[in-house]
Scaffold this motif. Structure first.
Motif, PDB file in Angstrom:
ATOM      1  N   THR A   1      60.567  51.090  91.380  1.00  0.00           N
ATOM      2  CA  THR A   1      60.482  50.691  92.784  1.00  0.00           C
ATOM      3  C   THR A   1      61.595  51.337  93.597  1.00  0.00           C
TER       4      THR A   1
ATOM      5  N   GLN B   1      62.646  40.232  90.263  1.00  0.00           N
ATOM      6  CA  GLN B   1      61.467  40.960  90.712  1.00  0.00           C
ATOM      7  C   GLN B   1      61.706  42.460  90.792  1.00  0.00           C
ATOM      8  N   TRP B   2      62.804  42.944  90.268  1.00  0.00           N
ATOM      9  CA  TRP B   2      63.091  44.369  90.344  1.00  0.00           C
ATOM     10  C   TRP B   2      62.280  45.131  89.300  1.00  0.00           C
ATOM     11  N   HIS B   3      62.139  46.436  89.524  1.00  0.00           N
ATOM     12  CA  HIS B   3      61.408  47.293  88.590  1.00  0.00           C
ATOM     13  C   HIS B   3      62.005  48.696  88.684  1.00  0.00           C
TER      14      HIS B   3
ATOM     15  N   HIS C   1      68.779  42.928  81.883  1.00  0.00           N
ATOM     16  CA  HIS C   1      67.388  42.630  82.205  1.00  0.00           C
ATOM     17  C   HIS C   1      67.194  41.123  82.309  1.00  0.00           C
TER      18      HIS C   1
END
Length: 414
Positions: free
Chosen positions: A263, A258-260, A253
């Motif tokens: 998504t 900007q990853w989630h 992490h």
């Protein structure tokens, strides 16, 4: 493009079974005298209703060759699967045996309603059932024209190209299309892992350039394209978000990325479609809000897209025209198609219900978490207030089978 070598198959709302392998249930039945038929049926509907067998006809009518009148046989009630004792009938049903001269016996009826005419014909050989074809009129349920097939194949190629180009590791891709003008609304990939780089596909210029690339695809050899795709897809599928919804928890992490984990490609494409609407309709204060009080299908007039999608100014990205207040903002993704490389998971499938997508096309099944055929079938969930049609696009020749077998092998090892 050799569209005749592609195959587009409809994924029905319920699982299909080969006609000769229909799942069955045991029931108690009896031949009855015609003069008692109405009375017996009325009583049975009260004391032994067949709530889960609404597709099965309660009375079977059979013409005997040696008799002038038909023979009527009625289903009395369900029978236990583990034994054949007639004494296991409910007491209220047993009370009907002597007064109406019944001779109970155990027989079989089909467990599920038929999803095709061929399946229904085979079911009726066991016991009569009813068949109700789809009442909604979605393009493609009854087959596609050559022009539609060409268009579907091109958009699926866009999705596959997007999934394998510039991404290490491999990801899923989603392409939302307005079928009325055959233009891309949004195209995105998974961003559920740190290695998935976010990118913007919402500007009118980007959309226009992408649509032009679709037209140029018809000049590319399918054989050359497929060979290149095969080389890229014969790898690990561990980072395809819908195939591995929990794989993100194993990733490192980084607070700056900007990853989630939510998504997935479909979710990102939906967000891009909304961003596009905000760009095209910046002064829109109200949009078409349908009545949710009654369930409806994708083609219901109340769900129709309320926007002039044929306007050349909108398609060409003319900023002055885009800000014309007379052009109304569409309601979510009503009437749109979405093309996915892999079958969406249940989360993505439900999100597409809320977005009022009309048709979903995917190339490969999702045996671990598929929401539209492999594990679940949300398109057949009657409690939902919107239903879309689902199709699977099979690649030409042996390419699809080769990739499908590779997917099964990789999934089995994970």
């Amino acid at each position: 493009m050799d569209s005749d070598t592609w195959e587009i198959i409809h994924i029905p709302d319920k699982p299909t079974f080969s006609p000769e392998h229909q799942p069955t249930l045991k029931v108690f039945a009896s031949v009855i005298k015609p003069k008692f038929a109405n009375t017996i049926v009325r009583q049975l509907c009260k004391i032994a209703p067949l709530e889960d067998l609404r597709h099965v006809k309660r009375v079977r009518k059979k013409l005997l060759p040696d008799h002038g009148e038909p023979q009527l046989t009625v289903i009395l009630c369900l029978a236990p699967e583990d034994n054949d004792h007639l004494n296991d009938m409910p007491p209220d049903v047993l009370k009907l045996v002597d007064p109406y001269e019944l001779s109970p016996f155990i027989t079989q009826v089909c467990k599920y309603a038929a999803v095709s005419k061929e399946e229904w014909e085979e079911q009726c050989k066991i016991w009569p059932t009813s068949f109700h074809p789809p009442t909604y009129n979605i393009d493609g349920i009854g087959g596609f024209s050559e022009e539609d097939t060409q268009s579907i194949c091109k958009f699926m190629r866009v999705a596959i190209d997007l999934a394998v180009s510039g991404h290490k590791p491999l990801v899923n891709a989603a392409v939302i299309v307005d079928p009325s003008v055959r233009k891309i609304i949004a195209s995105e990939t998974d961003q559920a892992y740190p290695s998935s780089a976010p990118h913007d596909m919402t500007s009118a210029e980007t959309i226009s350039n992408h649509c032009q690339s679709i037209d140029r695809m018809s000049n590319v050899s399918s054989e050359i394209w497929l060979n290149g795709i095969l080389e890229k897809l014969n790898g690990s599928f561990s980072t395809v978000a819908c195939l591995n919804p929990w794989h993100w928890s194993l990733q490192s992490h980084d607070s700056d990325s900007q990853w989630h984990p939510l998504t997935h490609a479909s979710m990102v494409a939906i967000d891009s479609s909304s961003a596009r609407d905000r760009y095209l309709f910046p002064n829109s204060t109200d949009s078409f809000i349908p009545d949710h009080s009654q369930p409806s299908d994708a083609d219901c007039p109340a769900k129709k897209q309320k926007t002039n999608s044929h306007s050349p100014e909108v398609l060409n990205g003319n900023k002055e025209a885009l800000r014309d207040p007379s052009i109304e903002k569409p309601y979510l993704c009503t009437g749109y198609d979405i093309f996915l490389v892999w079958e969406p998971c249940t989360m993505c499938a439900m999100a597409l219900v809320h977005q009022r997508i009309k048709r979903i096309f995917y190339a490969f099944p999702n045996p671990t978490a598929g929401g539209l055929g492999s594990v679940y079938r949300l398109q057949g969930e009657k409690s939902l207030n919107h239903h879309y049609a689902v199709f699977r696009v099979l690649l030409p020749g042996g390419a699809h089978n080769a990739l499908h077998q590779h997917l099964k092998h990789v999934t089995a090892e994970s």
